[in-house]
Design a protein around this motif. Structure first.
Motif, short mmCIF file in Angstrom:
data_model
loop_
_atom_site.label_atom_id
_atom_site.label_comp_id
_atom_site.label_asym_id
_atom_site.label_seq_id
_atom_site.Cartn_x
_atom_site.Cartn_y
_atom_site.Cartn_z
N ARG A 179 0.92 -1.14 -0.18
CA ARG A 179 -0.29 -0.19 0.14
C ARG A 179 0.98 0.65 0.33
O ARG A 179 1.65 1.48 0.72
CB ARG A 179 -0.67 0.21 0.81
N PRO A 180 0.72 2.56 -0.49
CA PRO A 180 -0.48 2.23 -1.50
C PRO A 180 -0.73 1.69 -2.57
O PRO A 180 -0.02 0.79 -2.96
CB PRO A 180 -0.92 3.59 -1.69
N MET A 181 -1.74 1.30 -2.74
CA MET A 181 -1.97 0.06 -4.31
C MET A 181 -1.64 0.63 -5.58
O MET A 181 -1.59 2.32 -5.75
CB MET A 181 -3.51 -0.23 -4.64
N LEU A 232 -18.16 -3.66 -4.85
CA LEU A 232 -18.58 -2.89 -4.28
C LEU A 232 -18.31 -1.37 -4.50
O LEU A 232 -19.14 -0.60 -3.61
CB LEU A 232 -17.79 -2.83 -2.84
N TRP A 233 -17.24 -0.66 -5.52
CA TRP A 233 -17.36 0.66 -6.14
C TRP A 233 -19.04 0.83 -6.71
O TRP A 233 -19.15 2.09 -6.56
CB TRP A 233 -16.44 0.61 -6.82
N ARG A 234 -19.11 -0.07 -7.56
CA ARG A 234 -20.29 -0.17 -8.52
C ARG A 234 -21.77 0.30 -7.15
O ARG A 234 -22.54 1.26 -7.67
CB ARG A 234 -20.13 -1.19 -9.26
N MET A 235 -21.90 -0.68 -6.14
CA MET A 235 -22.79 -0.93 -5.61
C MET A 235 -22.22 0.52 -4.48
O MET A 235 -23.74 0.97 -4.11
CB MET A 235 -22.69 -1.44 -4.20
N LEU A 236 -21.90 1.45 -4.14
CA LEU A 236 -21.73 2.38 -3.34
C LEU A 236 -22.24 3.48 -4.60
O LEU A 236 -22.92 4.53 -3.64
CB LEU A 236 -20.06 2.82 -3.37
N ASP A 296 -18.34 5.04 8.01
CA ASP A 296 -18.22 3.97 6.91
C ASP A 296 -18.37 3.70 5.93
O ASP A 296 -17.32 3.27 4.93
CB ASP A 296 -19.36 3.00 7.74
N TYR A 297 -18.67 4.32 5.51
CA TYR A 297 -19.47 4.62 3.34
C TYR A 297 -17.56 4.83 3.61
O TYR A 297 -17.67 4.79 2.11
CB TYR A 297 -20.87 4.77 3.69
N ALA A 298 -16.96 6.00 3.64
CA ALA A 298 -16.40 7.03 3.41
C ALA A 298 -15.17 6.35 3.56
O ALA A 298 -14.15 6.14 2.65
CB ALA A 298 -16.40 8.18 3.93
N ARG A 299 -15.24 5.85 4.38
CA ARG A 299 -13.63 4.91 4.28
C ARG A 299 -13.91 3.11 3.43
O ARG A 299 -12.78 3.32 3.02
CB ARG A 299 -13.49 4.34 6.01
N ALA A 351 -15.25 3.11 0.46
CA ALA A 351 -15.11 4.09 -0.72
C ALA A 351 -13.48 4.59 -0.80
O ALA A 351 -12.80 3.70 -1.89
CB ALA A 351 -15.95 5.24 -0.56
N GLU A 352 -13.02 4.45 0.64
CA GLU A 352 -11.51 4.83 -0.04
C GLU A 352 -10.78 3.49 0.06
O GLU A 352 -9.67 3.69 -0.97
CB GLU A 352 -11.17 5.80 1.34
N GLU A 353 -11.49 2.55 0.01
CA GLU A 353 -10.60 1.00 0.26
C GLU A 353 -10.89 0.32 -1.11
O GLU A 353 -9.71 0.30 -1.62
CB GLU A 353 -10.46 -0.07 1.02
#
Length: 392
Positions: free
Chosen positions: A234-236, A290-294, A306-309, A311-313
Motif C-alpha cells: 500500500r498504497p496500491m 463494492l465500488w459500483r454498489m456504492l 463507514d461508507y467514506a472509509r 469508498a477509500e478502500e
C-alpha cells in the motif's frame, strides 16, 4: 534477440523470485531476457536462492547486472575441492551427449555437493552434528557452514547501492523463535549480507542466521514466494509482476521412490502461486463490485464515516498484471535437482529461463494494462500453450 519493448504506464514493475537452490539459474536467465528487452524493473522480492539472485541484481549497476549474476553462478557451481569435480570442458562434453549422461552428471554433482559443499556457498561442518543430544549455539546447529556465502555476497554485491533504494528490495525469512514470517525491506532498514543469508538458511542443512538478537531460517518454510507481499503493498499501484517459480504444483503421479521425493518437493515448495493470484483476483473483483454498489447509495449517506472509509478502500482503480513463469523439469532433473550445482546443468537452466521469457515477451498482449473494470489478469505461457494444444 528481441528488441526493446514499450510498456503501458505501470507504476510498479516487479520481479518476484521463488526459492529452489540450484534451479535458481533459471531465474537468472529470465532476468537476462528482461534486461535485453529493456524492462525497467523497480521492484525486486525474493526467497532463498531468489533472495541471493535479488542481492546480486540490486547490488550492481544496471549495465553490469547480468555479467555479475553469471560470475556469481559460475562461482557457486564450482566444487570446494577442485579435484572433486570434472574439468568444465569435460563436464560440458558429457552433458551434451544425451539425457542418460546428464543424469549421471546430476548424480555425481549432487553427491559431491553433499560431501564437499559448493565453492563460495557452503561446506560441511566438521565434526558433523550426528548425535541428537548434542547441543550447540543456533548458528552452529546444522550439517553445513555458510560463512563463505557472506564473503561471496560482499564480493558480488554493493550493499551501499542496495540501500540507496534504486530498486525497492524485499527478502523473506522466518523467525525461529516466533515462527512468524518476516520481510527485510531496504525502504525500512539497511540490508546486510545476513538478511539475504537468513532468507536462504534452510534447515537442517544450513544454520539459523542471527540478526539483531533474533535467529532466522529460510522463508520457504512458511511461504516460498513473496508474491503476496508485493500484491498487498500500500498504497496500491498499477503493477506488472514477473513471477518466476522453480517448482511446479502440477505433475504426474510418481512411479518410483525417486519420483516420489521429487514430486513431494514440487508440491511442498510450489508456493501455490495460482492460489495467491486467484485469491487476489477475487479481492479485486469484490472491490470493483463494492465500488459500483456504492454509486447506488445516496450521496448524503455515502458521506458517513463507514461508507467514506469503504469508498477509500475500494476506489483505487489500480490494475495488476501477473506474468507467471515456471521452471519445467527436464528428463535429467531428478529428486536432487535443487542441489546438483553442476556448471553444465546451471547453464542449461539459465538458457531455459532466457528462452521462456523471450517467448513470453513475443506477445505484447501479455504485457497490456488490464481492463480498469476488471483490474486484474494473469498470464502463464506454458498453460496457454497446453490449452491451445488441447483445443481449448
Amino acid at each position: 534477440m528481441a528488441g526493446k519493448i514499450e510498456l503501458p504506464p505501470y507504476e510498479t514493475l516487479a520481479l518476484v523470485l521463488q526459492g529452489g537452490g540450484a534451479l535458481g539459474a533459471y531465474q537468472a536467465g529470465v532476468f537476462e531476457g528482461l534486461k535485453e528487452a529493456g524492462i525497467p524493473l523497480n521492484r525486486l522480492a525474493g526467497i532463498s536462492i531468489g533472495a541471493l539472485n535479488t542481492a546480486v541484481i540490486a547490488g550492481n549497476a544496471p549495465e553490469h547486472r547480468v555479467d555479475r549474476l553469471r560470475e556469481f553462478w559460475e562461482t557457486i557451481c564450482q566444487p570446494n575441492t577442485p579435484l572433486m569435480g570434472l574439468p568444465p570442458i569435460v563436464e560440458q562434453s558429457i552433458f551434451n551427449i544425451n539425457d542418460a549422461a546428464r543424469q549421471f552428471l546430476g548424480h555425481m554433482n549432487a553427491g559431491r555437493a553433499l560431501v564437499d559443499g559448493q565453492n563460495g556457498f557452503f561446506h560441511p561442518r566438521l565434526p558433523a552434528p550426528v548425535f541428537s543430544f548434542q547441543h550447540n549455539p543456533p548458528t552452529e546447529t546444522s550439517y553445513y557452514r555458510i560463512d563463505a556465502l557472506r564473503d561471496t555476497l560482499e564480493r558480488f554485491c554493493d550493499f551501499d547501492r542496495i540501500n540507496a533504494c534504486e530498486l525497492h528490495v524485499s527478502v523473506g525469512a522466518v523467525n525461529v523463535r516466533t515462527g512468524n514470517f518476516t520481510y527485510f525491506d531496504n525502504r525500512e532498514i539497511a540490508l546486510r549480507p545476513e538478511h539475504f543469508m537468513a532468507s536462504g538458511a534452510l534447515p537442517p542443512a544450513f544454520p539459523a542466521v542471527e540478526i539483531d538478537g533474533e535467529y532466522y531460517w529460510d522463508g520457504g518454510l512458511v511461504s516460498n514466494t513473496p508474491l503476496g507481499h508485493v500484491l498487498q503493498a500500500r498504497p496500491m499501484r498499477d503493477t506488472l509482476v514477473f513471477q518466476v517459480d522453480l517448482w511446479s504444483a502440477r505433475g504426474a503421479a510418481p512411479t518410483n521412490m525417486g519420483e516420489v521425493y521429487d514430486r513431494m518437493q514440487d508440491i511442498r515448495y510450489s508456493s501455490r502461486t495460482r492460489y495467491v493470484t486467484e485469491h487476489f483476483r477475487q479481492s479485486q473483483q469484490l472491490r470493483h463490485l463494492l465500488w459500483r454498489m456504492l454509486q447506488d447509495i445516496p450521496e448524503d449517506v455515502r458521506d458517513h464515516a463507514d461508507y467514506a472509509r469503504l469508498a477509500e478502500e475500494v476506489s483505487t482503480g489500480k490494475c495488476y498484471n501477473i506474468v507467471h513463469l515456471i521452471f519445467r523439469n527436464q528428463p535429467y532433473d531428478l529428486h536432487y535437482k535443487d542441489y546438483q550445482f553442476g556448471l553444465a546443468a546451471m547453464r542449461a537452466h539459465w538458457q531455459h529461463g532466457l528462452e521462456d521469457i523471450r517467448k513470453t515477451l513475443q506477445d505484447p498482449e501479455r504485457l497490456a494494462m488490464p481492463d480498469r473494470d476488471i483490474g486484474f489478469v494473469t498470464h502463464d505461457v506454458h498453460r496457454e500453450d497446453l490449452e491451445q494444444r488441447m483445443g481449448r
